[in-house]
Scaffold this motif. Structure first.
Motif: not given
Length: 464
Positions: A85-93, A101-105, A141-149
């Motif tokens: 599931v792509k992280e732009l799409q919500a899954v409860a919990g 990084t603004l929403y890292s928690d 790539a993001s500051a939160l997760h790094g680089v995807t390859r």
């Protein structure tokens, strides 16, 4: 693909194959999911496709599916199929950082309709796939997760923004993974990773609840290895959603049933590598034109002239329509905040946006919709490259020059984002390789011609 033996599903099995084996009781969903989790553990460190795994829930869902099969109850068309599931799409919990990084928690307190319907059809979400910050780049790539390859070549990007999903499917970790497409973010990763990536007619795949959709450009969907897998997923999730004001009714048929029951002979097909003014790498243009010619010859279609030129002002319009959405996501933390370069450009555009520019953007989109409607009077399908360049370095940046011509952020997406503005169905299917990495052919249809686009893609897939 060779059939599995000894009650197992082979690595790389499709959605349709996996679901059939689970529904028949030939293999257990628990075994399928356990094998998937092992593959993720083996492969993910090199690719960074998944950024969160929920082993407990995945195995719980799998056990429930196995119990249904044991009782003689059909668990659904996606029975036991592991899904990212792509992280732009919500899954409860689950974490819901949107690559920021603004929403890292942040933890999601609801599940989006797309995922809920897939689970109801038997799918087993196993975790979150990586995205660039707010999905605003065509590399992941993001500051939160790094680089995807990219599994084809880890020096290269799998594309973006659904890059984590594409990498997970292309590596064989999962048979399908969800995506979003605001300017090409399903089709571009599909092209770079040799997958099928379909952006349906705007509204066919619901995006509720809580999707703001300020720009009316965003589409939800899935990345798979085959057109049949994509059609199966679409049949399970499309239809009206009271939480999405743009959602459309499901058709009175199954897309999967129409894949090979559609007459493609005598179709009028146009091909353009540039949409009139988009620079294209000549190697990509050659591969995709060859693919288009093969499709036309094999189906008995007719190639007709192209009468489409997408005005360069459409890029400015796209930015003006999309920038307020990005601004709304980051405004709480604007002062001095470090942002992905693409996000920063959107924010700057929002801060400079005036009423005249916004009105002009809406007028430009209306003109593009009208131009495409007129153009499609002359052909049934429009074929283009799915991307103008081959996959570039995983760390970015996005291309600033194509075929010797300078391009900006939107110029590098010039064959994909116009169809987000118009809401037309468009699919990327593997067409060949450039420099050892895949490139895709994009097939575009009129709005609501989703069944035709999928049937054309299936026919082309069968020629490969």
């Amino acid at each position: 693909m060779n059939g599995a033996t000894n009650g197992s599903v082979p690595a790389g099995a499709t959605v349709v194959e996996t679901a059939a084996r689970v529904r028949s009781g030939d293999v257990s969903a628990s075994d399928v999911v356990s094998r998937t989790l092992s593959l993720v553990e083996q492969l993910n460190a090199d690719l960074n496709a998944f950024v969160h795994i929920d082993t407990e829930w995945a195995l719980e869902l799998a056990r429930d599916i196995d119990a249904k099969v044991a009782r003689g109850v059909d668990p659904g068309p996606l029975a036991g199929v592991p899904m990212g599931v792509k992280e732009l799409q919500a899954v409860a919990g689950w974490p819901c950082a949107m690559g920021s990084t603004l929403y890292s928690d942040r933890i999601a307190d609801h599940t989006c309709t797309l995922v809920a319907r897939a689970v109801a059809a038997g799918a087993v979400p196993i975790g979150v796939t990586a995205s660039p910050e707010f999905g605003r780049a065509s590399y992941t790539a993001s500051a939160l997760h790094g680089v995807t390859r990219n599994p084809w070549n880890t020096d290269l990007t799998p594309g973006g923004s659904s890059g984590g999903s594409a990498a997970a499917v292309a590596a064989g970790m999962v048979p399908m993974a969800t995506g979003t497409d605001g300017a090409g973010s399903i089709r571009i990763p599909a092209s770079y990773c040799g997958l099928v990536g379909f952006k349906a007619t705007y509204g066919l795949v619901p995006r509720g609840p809580r999707h703001r959709g300020v720009a009316d450009n965003d589409h939800y969907g899935v990345l798979t290895r085959t057109v049949a897998d994509t059609a199966r997923f679409l049949d399970c999730v499309c239809g009206v959603d009271d939480y999405d004001r743009a959602s459309l009714p499901a058709p009175p048929f199954r897309y999967e049933d129409r894949l090979f029951a559609t007459d493609l002979s005598e179709l009028r097909v146009a091909f353009t590598p540039t949409l009139g003014n988009a620079p294209c790498d000549p190697r990509v243009a050659a591969v995709t034109e060859s693919a288009a010619e093969m499709f036309i010859a094999a189906t008995g279609a007719r190639r007709v002239p192209v009468n489409v030129t997408v005005d360069a002002a459409c890029g400015t319009a796209f930015r003006a329509l999309s920038a307020p959405e990005v601004y709304g996501q980051v405004r709480a933390a604007l002062p001095g905040r470090d942002m992905h370069p693409s996000v920063r450009r959107y924010v700057e555009a929002a801060e400079a946006l005036g009423p005249d520019a916004l009105v002009h953007a809406h007028e430009t989109r209306a003109a593009l919709v009208a131009e495409m409607a007129v153009a499609f009077e002359g052909f049934d399908l429009l074929l283009t490259p799915a991307t103008q360049v081959p996959a570039f370095p995983a760390e970015g940046p996005m291309p600033t020059e194509i075929a010797g011509q300078p391009v900006d952020h939107w110029g590098a997406l010039a064959v994909t984002f116009p169809f987000n503005l118009t809401g037309q169905p468009a699919i990327s299917v593997p067409a060949g390789r450039v420099g050892g990495a895949p490139v895709g052919l994009q097939i575009v249809g009129r709005r609501h011609a989703d069944a035709l686009v999928l049937a054309a893609a299936a026919a082309f897939e069968g020629m490969a």
